[in-house]
Design a protein around this motif. Sequence first.
Motif, PDB file in Angstrom:
ATOM      1  N   SER A  73       0.810  -1.221   0.000  1.00 18.54           N
ATOM      2  CA  SER A  73       0.000   0.000   0.000  1.00 18.54           C
ATOM      3  C   SER A  73       0.840   1.266   0.000  1.00 18.54           C
ATOM      4  O   SER A  73       0.367   2.330  -0.414  1.00 18.54           O
ATOM      5  N   SER A  92      -1.055   3.203  -3.236  1.00 19.30           N
ATOM      6  CA  SER A  92      -2.221   4.093  -3.122  1.00 19.30           C
ATOM      7  C   SER A  92      -2.756   4.219  -1.697  1.00 19.30           C
ATOM      8  O   SER A  92      -3.757   4.883  -1.460  1.00 19.30           O
ATOM      9  N   THR A 150      -6.595   3.792  -0.658  1.00 22.84           N
ATOM     10  CA  THR A 150      -7.597   4.750  -1.134  1.00 22.84           C
ATOM     11  C   THR A 150      -8.389   4.245  -2.336  1.00 22.84           C
ATOM     12  O   THR A 150      -9.422   4.819  -2.679  1.00 22.84           O
ATOM     13  N   LEU A 151      -7.902   3.200  -3.002  1.00 24.19           N
ATOM     14  CA  LEU A 151      -8.550   2.740  -4.235  1.00 24.19           C
ATOM     15  C   LEU A 151      -9.289   1.420  -4.053  1.00 24.19           C
ATOM     16  O   LEU A 151     -10.391   1.241  -4.584  1.00 24.19           O
ATOM     17  N   MET A 165      -5.444  12.255 -10.363  1.00 22.02           N
ATOM     18  CA  MET A 165      -5.447  11.297  -9.261  1.00 22.02           C
ATOM     19  C   MET A 165      -6.840  11.140  -8.680  1.00 22.02           C
ATOM     20  O   MET A 165      -7.282  10.020  -8.368  1.00 22.02           O
ATOM     21  N   LYS A 215      -9.377   7.942  -8.343  1.00 25.86           N
ATOM     22  CA  LYS A 215     -10.022   7.621  -7.067  1.00 25.86           C
ATOM     23  C   LYS A 215     -11.526   7.409  -7.258  1.00 25.86           C
ATOM     24  O   LYS A 215     -12.095   6.419  -6.783  1.00 25.86           O
TER      25      LYS A 215
END
Length: 456
Positions: free
Chosen positions: A143, A196, A199-200, A435, A439
């Motif tokens: 991550s 990421s 967050t994804l 970005m 997301k």
Amino acid sequence: MSKIDKLSSIINDTSRVVYAPAIEAKYLSDTLGRKKGEASALVFPLSTEEVSAVAKFAFENNIPLTPRGAGTNLVGSTVPHDGAIIIDFSLMNKVLELDKENCTAWVEPGIILEDFQKYVESQGLFYPPDPGEKRASIGGNISTNAGGMRAVKYGVTRNYVMALELVRSDGTVLTVGTKNRKDTTGLDLKDIVIGSEGTLAIITKCLLRLIGKPEKSLSVLVGFNSLKAGIEAVPQILKANLNPTALEFIERKVVKLGEDFLKIKFPLENEAYLLLTFDGSADEIDAAYKKLSLVLKNSAEKIISLDDTELSQNVWKIRGCLVKAVEAVSEQEPLDIVVPISKVDDFVNFVNRLESESGMQMISFGHAGDGNVHLCVVRGERSEEVWQKELHENLEKLYAKAHNLGGLISGEHGLGVSKRDFFFAETSKANVELMNAVKSAFDPKRILNSKISYVK
């Protein structure tokens, strides 16, 4: 029954669901424990199916989700917000498959790096990524795209992730990547997820690439009369194709902190040092050491081979304890700024000048082979109000200098919640917008770790 209580019908084991206010404080923060968040529930899943069901429940009820590995991050990446559900992966910690023929392993995200490395080495294989925190989880390493000391030779975590099983925020399960060594079939979705910071999508399985275990390893300590001389030697080492596994820089004043903390002595007394490791066959290592001595004969004051096991371990213990040595005497803000290799000396000299001008102690060391400067900015006796004010002022100066040198605010720790203002100050609006579009495509309701720096 309140809405959140329905989690008990998804995780059908009361010992694996904890509701607020019974959640322990450590689950509401990171390893430093200074940034505190808010959660409504904490769950410990055992399977992808349970993770998927929790995500679907959160999505339908617009509840934030915070994935959590071992909680060793330093920038608040695991701090929950707005009554989030924390998904803790400590019970999903198994090796699911070891494929010796293809040199791969499927693992669950909660497996601890140190445990996984020991296991594969017992099987004659090797997992090269080696960040400083050995008790971090593999899922957490992925991550943040963790780096570490071996990155100069072997690369970072991204280079060893072949596939991921993911759960999207709506509960959808998908696999990105394969066991194949080549893949140009569409966008590489796993590479978008790596780094990421949750967050994804939520990582539930990882396919990792392994290599053969090196026959031998040797560390070498090189003393210089200045940091400038040491940093100027780095390109010589890299251009000579010596291929060190690790290539670290440390100043004498920083070594002293480690010596005092551990009550052991460094074997050399110089103003600055490079600490290298070579691995491979015995012949390769012997040739590399001889060539290193020739390359550095005009710039180094002393070169010693750390072939004594206890001596080598003590030197690496001093290098490895520096953050803890500082934390033992004062609160500090740990940074991991990265600059072009040739600019490390410029940046560290700037740090030393800023330390003198501001009166705030700053301790720098790091990975000379890839330009990653670790920096402890020390609170000392400052009140909370003065500390926060002066820290922010100095961070602005440090990040601005790094940006001016062509550097970045993070090489391997990630952004978390700690670097939000600085990220937006140094990143173009177009990049931030792209970005955030990514997301939204992965997480349309934006319930996954949406307080991380790049998310607006």
